[in-house]
Design an enzyme around this catalytic site. Structure first.
Site, mmCIF file in Angstrom:
data_model
loop_
_atom_site.group_PDB
_atom_site.id
_atom_site.type_symbol
_atom_site.label_atom_id
_atom_site.label_comp_id
_atom_site.label_asym_id
_atom_site.label_seq_id
_atom_site.Cartn_x
_atom_site.Cartn_y
_atom_site.Cartn_z
ATOM 1 N N PRO A 155 0.826 -1.216 0.000
ATOM 2 C CA PRO A 155 0.000 0.000 0.000
ATOM 3 C C PRO A 155 0.854 1.257 0.000
ATOM 4 O O PRO A 155 1.899 1.318 0.646
ATOM 5 C CB PRO A 155 -0.794 -0.129 1.304
ATOM 6 C CG PRO A 155 -0.777 -1.574 1.637
ATOM 7 C CD PRO A 155 0.527 -2.100 1.133
ATOM 8 N N GLU A 156 0.399 2.263 -0.739
ATOM 9 C CA GLU A 156 1.104 3.534 -0.740
ATOM 10 C C GLU A 156 0.565 4.406 0.394
ATOM 11 O O GLU A 156 -0.397 4.071 1.073
ATOM 12 C CB GLU A 156 0.980 4.197 -2.109
ATOM 13 C CG GLU A 156 1.449 3.255 -3.221
ATOM 14 C CD GLU A 156 2.040 3.955 -4.426
ATOM 15 O OE1 GLU A 156 2.401 5.141 -4.339
ATOM 16 O OE2 GLU A 156 2.163 3.290 -5.471
ATOM 17 N N LYS A 210 4.548 5.113 5.013
ATOM 18 C CA LYS A 210 3.833 3.841 4.939
ATOM 19 C C LYS A 210 3.717 3.163 6.298
ATOM 20 O O LYS A 210 3.370 1.990 6.377
ATOM 21 C CB LYS A 210 4.543 2.920 3.947
ATOM 22 C CG LYS A 210 4.579 3.464 2.525
ATOM 23 C CD LYS A 210 5.254 2.505 1.565
ATOM 24 C CE LYS A 210 5.297 3.078 0.157
ATOM 25 N NZ LYS A 210 5.908 2.154 -0.811
ATOM 26 N N ARG A 225 12.376 -2.828 -8.605
ATOM 27 C CA ARG A 225 10.968 -2.503 -8.819
ATOM 28 C C ARG A 225 10.731 -2.167 -10.280
ATOM 29 O O ARG A 225 11.589 -1.567 -10.946
ATOM 30 C CB ARG A 225 10.545 -1.300 -7.955
ATOM 31 C CG ARG A 225 10.686 -1.511 -6.462
ATOM 32 C CD ARG A 225 9.771 -2.595 -5.927
ATOM 33 N NE ARG A 225 8.374 -2.265 -6.143
ATOM 34 C CZ ARG A 225 7.655 -1.519 -5.310
ATOM 35 N NH1 ARG A 225 8.217 -0.998 -4.221
ATOM 36 N NH2 ARG A 225 6.375 -1.282 -5.550
#
Length: 271
Positions: free
Chosen positions: A2-3, A52, A259
């Site tokens: 989740p951001e 986060k 990423r």
């Protein structure tokens, strides 16, 4: 993972749901039972997000009274009407009307005020916090030979920013994600910061990430809505080989520091 907007929404939900109520804290799974027993019967005084990471401050005279949560890749904190817990619930917070169940976090631990301060000190500026100061981040970015695409994923710089916001902000600004931080000028950095502040705040309100401008929505372009587990209308994120909404050039992707990075070689590369 989740951001940051997701964590801020969770903090707001905890506050509005359990404000000023004596709560039950438990660990149906058993891995947080001792810690939960210290908190049982007490109130939440503050729930806040830093990047986060989620901090839940419980009214208690015990030194360790702050629940520190990082959801990681598979964690989730869900709210449901009160009922018997199902599945592997690490932590349950409930007023016997609503239950907040934490499953699969990267970590869930009980910490002191000093430990929270130390954890926060390691984080960069969070675009969603009104007390964020981007000036020290600019100094570090401007001195770095790393690409801006890599720098934006560094939580010690841009707390709460993840892969989606990174890709979309750079696209909206026409910036090549491979540009070294030291090659950016202050106006570029300020534009990045302002876009993050705006788009991430939109994400908190809407509960999803939408980054396309009004003229590029499915309705405006007469195209099919995006179908993706992450939801939201975006320009390049997870659209590899699909035509750019603006110039029709196929979106490219590569792996940058572990990423997936997405960008339009024409809109962001000057080709």
């Amino acid at each position: 993972m989740p951001e940051g907007h997701v964590i801020h929404r969770l903090a707001e939900r905890l506050t509005t749901t359990f404000d000023d109520r004596e709560l039950e804290f438990s660990s149906p799974q058993g891995r947080f039972s001792t810690e939960a027993s210290h908190l049982d019967g007490h109130r939440i005084t503050l729930a806040e997000a830093w990047g986060k990471q989620l901090f839940i401050d419980v009214e208690h005279d015990h030194p360790e009274h702050i629940i520190h949560i990082h959801l990681g890749l598979i964690g989730g904190l869900g709210f449901t009407p009160y009922a018997a817990p199902t599945g592997q619930v690490r932590l349950r917070i409930t007023d016997r009307i609503t239950a907040a169940d934490l499953r699969g976090p990267q970590w869930c631990r009980l910490i002191t005020d000093a430990e929270r301060d130390a954890a926060v000190a390691k984080l960069g500026a969070d675009p969603l916090r009104p007390d964020a100061d981007p000036d020290p981040i600019w100094t570090r970015v401007h001195r770095s030979g790393k690409s801006i695409g890599a720098l934006m994923m560094d939580q010690k710089l841009f707390a709460g920013v993840g892969n989606i916001y990174r890709a979309e902000v750079l696209f909206r600004l026409g910036l090549d994600p491979r540009t070294p931080g030291q090659a950016l000028d202050r106006s570029d950095f300020d534009a990045i910061w302002d876009e993050l502040v705006t788009l991430m705040a939109d994400g908190v309100r809407a509960g999803r990430i939408d980054t396309v401008r009004p003229e590029h929505t499915p309705e405006a372009m007469h195209r099919e809505p995006r179908e993706d587990d992450h939801g939201g209308e975006v320009y390049v994120y997870r659209r590899a080989a699909q035509p750019c909404h603006i110039c029709t050039t196929p979106v490219e992707t590569t792996v940058l520091e572990g990423r997936n990075l997405f960008w339009c070689p024409r809109c962001q590369g000057g080709n």
